[in-house]
Design a protein around this motif. Sequence first.
Motif, PDB file in Angstrom:
ATOM      1  N   ARG A  19       1.090  -1.064  -0.128  1.00  0.00           N
ATOM      2  CA  ARG A  19      -0.393   0.087  -0.368  1.00  0.00           C
ATOM      3  C   ARG A  19       1.031   1.632   0.018  1.00  0.00           C
ATOM      4  N   ASP A  22       2.203   1.628  -3.415  1.00  0.00           N
ATOM      5  CA  ASP A  22       1.554   1.985  -4.790  1.00  0.00           C
ATOM      6  C   ASP A  22       1.055   3.854  -4.109  1.00  0.00           C
ATOM      7  N   GLU A  23       0.742   4.185  -2.569  1.00  0.00           N
ATOM      8  CA  GLU A  23       0.658   5.267  -2.342  1.00  0.00           C
ATOM      9  C   GLU A  23       1.923   6.151  -3.088  1.00  0.00           C
ATOM     10  N   LYS A  29      -4.307   1.070  -6.742  1.00  0.00           N
ATOM     11  CA  LYS A  29      -4.364  -0.105  -5.702  1.00  0.00           C
ATOM     12  C   LYS A  29      -4.167  -1.965  -6.010  1.00  0.00           C
ATOM     13  N   TYR A  71      -3.667  -2.375   3.139  1.00  0.00           N
ATOM     14  CA  TYR A  71      -4.712  -1.843   2.882  1.00  0.00           C
ATOM     15  C   TYR A  71      -5.695  -3.028   4.000  1.00  0.00           C
ATOM     16  N   THR A  74      -5.893  -6.607   3.553  1.00  0.00           N
ATOM     17  CA  THR A  74      -4.931  -7.427   3.829  1.00  0.00           C
ATOM     18  C   THR A  74      -4.768  -8.804   4.598  1.00  0.00           C
TER      19      THR A  74
END
Length: 93
Positions: A19, A22-23, A29, A71, A74
């Motif tokens: 996560r 990704d950010e 996502k 996430y 998860t």
Amino acid sequence: MANAVKPIVYQGIETLSLRQLDELSAVPKGTSFRAFKRVLGELREGEHFFHLPADEHKELIDALKTAGQIYATTVHLVLLTRSGCARLQQAAS
């Protein structure tokens, strides 16, 4: 690691969750997860990443979900080390 996110320290090593990657990369996502799966054969567990099964690491996983570092969906946690993050970035370029 990165200034924008707080690294997750695991076994004394600064890591990032998928996560967080990704950010940091400003991608949708799942993008980092797909890159991870593509290069998994080139990565070594304990050096490039840690795989934490839910049944053994439930408390940590729940705490990281609460903190927003992983996430909410998860189940089994993957944490990437600096070298693992670099390998993913190389694969993406």
